[in-house]
Motif scaffolding. Structure first.
Motif, PDB file in Angstrom:
ATOM      1  N   UNK A  22      35.637  94.362  93.959  1.00  0.00           N
ATOM      2  CA  UNK A  22      35.366  94.765  94.292  1.00  0.00           C
ATOM      3  C   UNK A  22      36.428  95.217  95.624  1.00  0.00           C
ATOM      4  N   UNK A  23      36.511  93.801  96.224  1.00  0.00           N
ATOM      5  CA  UNK A  23      37.127  93.898  97.563  1.00  0.00           C
ATOM      6  C   UNK A  23      39.168  94.069  96.967  1.00  0.00           C
ATOM      7  N   UNK A  24      39.091  93.653  95.808  1.00  0.00           N
ATOM      8  CA  UNK A  24      40.856  93.273  95.553  1.00  0.00           C
ATOM      9  C   UNK A  24      40.898  94.682  95.060  1.00  0.00           C
ATOM     10  N   UNK A  25      40.312  95.349  94.171  1.00  0.00           N
ATOM     11  CA  UNK A  25      40.869  96.636  93.971  1.00  0.00           C
ATOM     12  C   UNK A  25      40.843  97.718  94.652  1.00  0.00           C
ATOM     13  N   UNK A  26      40.387  97.072  96.232  1.00  0.00           N
ATOM     14  CA  UNK A  26      41.339  97.955  97.495  1.00  0.00           C
ATOM     15  C   UNK A  26      42.016  97.755  97.185  1.00  0.00           C
ATOM     16  N   UNK A  27      42.854  96.726  97.099  1.00  0.00           N
ATOM     17  CA  UNK A  27      44.300  96.321  96.514  1.00  0.00           C
ATOM     18  C   UNK A  27      45.154  96.408  95.781  1.00  0.00           C
ATOM     19  N   UNK A  28      44.503  97.869  95.057  1.00  0.00           N
ATOM     20  CA  UNK A  28      45.189  97.890  93.939  1.00  0.00           C
ATOM     21  C   UNK A  28      45.199  96.113  92.676  1.00  0.00           C
ATOM     22  N   UNK A  29      44.548  95.587  92.972  1.00  0.00           N
ATOM     23  CA  UNK A  29      44.511  93.952  92.513  1.00  0.00           C
ATOM     24  C   UNK A  29      43.085  93.942  91.213  1.00  0.00           C
ATOM     25  N   UNK A  30      43.663  93.393  90.294  1.00  0.00           N
ATOM     26  CA  UNK A  30      42.668  94.023  89.031  1.00  0.00           C
ATOM     27  C   UNK A  30      42.715  91.498  88.796  1.00  0.00           C
ATOM     28  N   UNK A  31      41.808  90.980  88.990  1.00  0.00           N
ATOM     29  CA  UNK A  31      41.627  89.385  88.868  1.00  0.00           C
ATOM     30  C   UNK A  31      41.880  89.455  87.027  1.00  0.00           C
ATOM     31  N   UNK A  32      41.896  90.107  86.330  1.00  0.00           N
ATOM     32  CA  UNK A  32      42.333  89.853  84.806  1.00  0.00           C
ATOM     33  C   UNK A  32      43.133  90.452  84.564  1.00  0.00           C
ATOM     34  N   UNK A  33      44.365  90.571  85.440  1.00  0.00           N
ATOM     35  CA  UNK A  33      46.068  91.018  85.144  1.00  0.00           C
ATOM     36  C   UNK A  33      46.656  91.613  87.249  1.00  0.00           C
ATOM     37  N   UNK A  93      53.106  93.601  93.862  1.00  0.00           N
ATOM     38  CA  UNK A  93      51.964  93.401  95.070  1.00  0.00           C
ATOM     39  C   UNK A  93      51.295  92.698  95.697  1.00  0.00           C
ATOM     40  N   UNK A  94      51.878  91.427  95.806  1.00  0.00           N
ATOM     41  CA  UNK A  94      51.029  90.163  96.542  1.00  0.00           C
ATOM     42  C   UNK A  94      52.522  89.627  97.093  1.00  0.00           C
ATOM     43  N   UNK A  95      53.114  90.072  96.993  1.00  0.00           N
ATOM     44  CA  UNK A  95      54.495  89.505  97.512  1.00  0.00           C
ATOM     45  C   UNK A  95      55.060  91.573  98.324  1.00  0.00           C
ATOM     46  N   UNK A  96      54.233  92.803  97.975  1.00  0.00           N
ATOM     47  CA  UNK A  96      54.904  93.501  99.185  1.00  0.00           C
ATOM     48  C   UNK A  96      54.214  93.267 100.643  1.00  0.00           C
ATOM     49  N   UNK A 138      40.331  83.049  97.451  1.00  0.00           N
ATOM     50  CA  UNK A 138      41.608  82.462  98.002  1.00  0.00           C
ATOM     51  C   UNK A 138      42.101  83.356  98.129  1.00  0.00           C
ATOM     52  N   UNK A 139      42.644  84.624  96.832  1.00  0.00           N
ATOM     53  CA  UNK A 139      43.717  85.227  97.270  1.00  0.00           C
ATOM     54  C   UNK A 139      43.251  86.590  98.678  1.00  0.00           C
ATOM     55  N   UNK A 140      42.001  86.853  98.717  1.00  0.00           N
ATOM     56  CA  UNK A 140      42.071  87.322  99.971  1.00  0.00           C
ATOM     57  C   UNK A 140      41.750  87.269 100.826  1.00  0.00           C
ATOM     58  N   UNK A 141      41.818  85.995 101.219  1.00  0.00           N
ATOM     59  CA  UNK A 141      42.381  84.896 102.266  1.00  0.00           C
ATOM     60  C   UNK A 141      43.210  84.839 102.620  1.00  0.00           C
ATOM     61  N   UNK A 142      44.446  85.091 101.650  1.00  0.00           N
ATOM     62  CA  UNK A 142      45.559  84.900 102.169  1.00  0.00           C
ATOM     63  C   UNK A 142      46.148  86.776 102.295  1.00  0.00           C
ATOM     64  N   UNK A 143      45.166  87.870 101.915  1.00  0.00           N
ATOM     65  CA  UNK A 143      45.298  89.141 102.391  1.00  0.00           C
ATOM     66  C   UNK A 143      45.119  89.303 104.038  1.00  0.00           C
ATOM     67  N   UNK A 144      44.491  88.220 104.389  1.00  0.00           N
ATOM     68  CA  UNK A 144      44.096  88.003 105.842  1.00  0.00           C
ATOM     69  C   UNK A 144      42.775  88.711 105.463  1.00  0.00           C
ATOM     70  N   UNK A 145      41.978  89.396 104.278  1.00  0.00           N
ATOM     71  CA  UNK A 145      40.801  89.827 104.223  1.00  0.00           C
ATOM     72  C   UNK A 145      39.449  89.335 105.243  1.00  0.00           C
ATOM     73  N   UNK A 146      38.932  90.097 105.326  1.00  0.00           N
ATOM     74  CA  UNK A 146      37.195  89.537 106.290  1.00  0.00           C
ATOM     75  C   UNK A 146      36.255  88.433 105.239  1.00  0.00           C
ATOM     76  N   UNK A 147      36.048  89.249 103.652  1.00  0.00           N
ATOM     77  CA  UNK A 147      35.448  88.539 103.003  1.00  0.00           C
ATOM     78  C   UNK A 147      36.275  86.712 102.605  1.00  0.00           C
TER      79      UNK A 147
END
Length: 430
Positions: free
Chosen positions: A298-309, A314-317, A347-356
């Motif tokens: 759900x949180x990744x969706x906030x960044x327009x990211x999907x763990x299945x793809x 987006x990560x570079x940006x 780990x990806x959320x951490x890379x995005x500086x997300x609280x979770x």
């Protein structure tokens, strides 16, 4: 089909009469004889005292007057009751008869119970036994202008106990409902015949919760909308049902993907709590693990990211490190998609500086120990059984993360919690 043999159970009173003891026996014999000759059973079982067996001798005489016979062991038997004012004793004696002639017998029989005679305790016992084992209950009526039923006017009254059975069914439904046995209630409710009971509404409620339990939100919403919540049977849970309807409505109709997903997450957490209440801790923890994944998704969706793809552009940006992106690239599959699991999600959320993501990294050792236990579960990859302590620890983590995901999570959890009936409420209010 072979016709059922009718066995008549009869309690025999003491035969006391103001005139004489003999007149009492005769009077009682006439009443019992009237019942026997109108029901015409294949066999009679008398529940009597040593004293009241005299009454049965007079019944034999009445048969002889009609050029008939009434022979012990061929046409009847006597089961003696020693303590006529002890309800439990009387009940057990009659119950023994039910088991002997019906439950343990291979014969095709119908037991009819006549509670007209006997002491008050004996009559109460046979009536209760008949009700408990769903036997036909009868009593002798007639002209009572002189107080007692006048000889020659006797008639047999058959008593339909459907209201009592329906009340017991309703009690069972409420109890099963609170124990999350929604599907088993459907057969019970379908057997209710009293039209004053809100059977259809209760059926829709059970079907709704059964569907919700299986994460079929549209079906659950459809059934819940069909309930008339103003029916008296729902007065004690009406407010909870309104909250449930709001939650299901958000899941099924909300245009906000985040709101919808948060309600689904709350439903999943409550679902796991219900499994734990049933001591199904492996099942409960498996559901919590899915909630753990869903929170990250759900949180990744906030960044327009999907763990299945995962979209690496987006990560570079977002300024994610090249090292992390290269690690993800190594996971790209033949279909061109990068798919990541639970740990990588956080780990990806951490890379995005997300609280979770930060919370996960700060508590990584504790979390990995919990997920290790989950992986050892017989419902995951191992053979171990989980316990309440493991569930409680995992639940605390998931609720903490869920509340970090959305500030309104407490409300979502409240609105997706299943209602419970107060089993102390007088069922006759229905």
């Amino acid at each position: 089909m072979r016709r059922k043999e009718v066995i008549l159970f009869m309690t025999v009173g003491t035969g006391i009469n103001q005139g004489s003891e003999e007149e009492g026996y005769k009077s009682m014999a006439n009443k019992l004889y009237a019942s026997i000759t109108r029901i015409f059973p294949n066999f009679v079982v008398f529940f009597a005292t040593e004293k009241s067996k005299e009454t049965i001798k007079y019944i034999e005489e009445l048969f002889k007057r009609e050029n008939d016979v009434f022979v012990e062991d061929e046409d009847y038997e006597i089961k003696y009751i020693a303590e006529i004012d002890d309800f439990n004793h009387c009940f057990e004696k009659i119950e023994e008869g039910v088991w002997f002639y019906d439950i343990l017998s291979e014969d095709n029989v119908e037991i009819v119970m006549d509670y007209t005679s006997g002491t008050k305790t004996m009559s109460a016992a046979i009536a209760c036994c008949g009700m408990m084992y769903n036997k036909t209950l009868v009593s002798v009526g007639g002209d009572r202008s002189a107080g007692l039923v006048a000889q020659g006017t006797e008639s047999i009254n058959y008593h339909n106990l459907y209201k009592i059975y329906d009340k017991f069914s309703l009690m069972r439904v409420r109890s099963n409902f609170n124990a999350n046995r929604f599907f088993s209630n459907i057969d019970t409710l379908n057997g209710i015949v009293d039209t004053t009971i809100a059977k259809d509404d209760l059926l829709n409620l059970c079907k709704s919760y059964y569907a919700w339990e299986n994460m079929d939100f549209n079906e659950a919403y459809n059934f819940l909308t069909q309930i008339n919540m103003d029916r008296l049977v729902f007065y004690e849970i009406k407010e909870e049902l309104k909250k449930n309807l709001k939650a299901l409505g958000a899941i099924c109709k909300s245009k906000s993907e985040n709101l919808k997903n948060c309600y689904i997450l709350a439903s999943l957490i409550n679902n796991s709590i219900r499994r734990a209440e049933e001591y199904k801790y492996d099942d409960a923890i498996a559901r919590l693990y899915r909630a753990f994944e869903l929170i990250a998704q759900i949180r990744l969706y906030k960044y327009d990211l999907f763990s299945s793809d995962i979209d690496v552009e987006i990560l570079k940006n977002k300024g994610v490190s090249e090292e992390f992106i290269q690690d993800l690239e190594r996971k790209r599959e033949e279909d061109g998609k990068i798919k990541i699991g639970l740990i990588k999600d956080y780990n990806l959320l951490y890379q995005l500086d997300d609280d979770l993501g930060k919370y996960f990294i700060e508590n990584e050792n504790r979390i990995r120990n919990m997920t290790k236990k989950r992986n050892e579960s017989i419902l995951a990859h191992g053979l171990e059984s989980q316990d309440k302590e493991s569930f409680d620890e995992f639940l605390d983590l998931i609720v903490t993360l869920a509340k970090k995901l959305d500030k309104d999570m407490k409300k979502f959890l409240d609105e997706t919690k299943f209602a419970k009936f107060d089993l102390k409420v007088d069922i006759n209010k229905d």
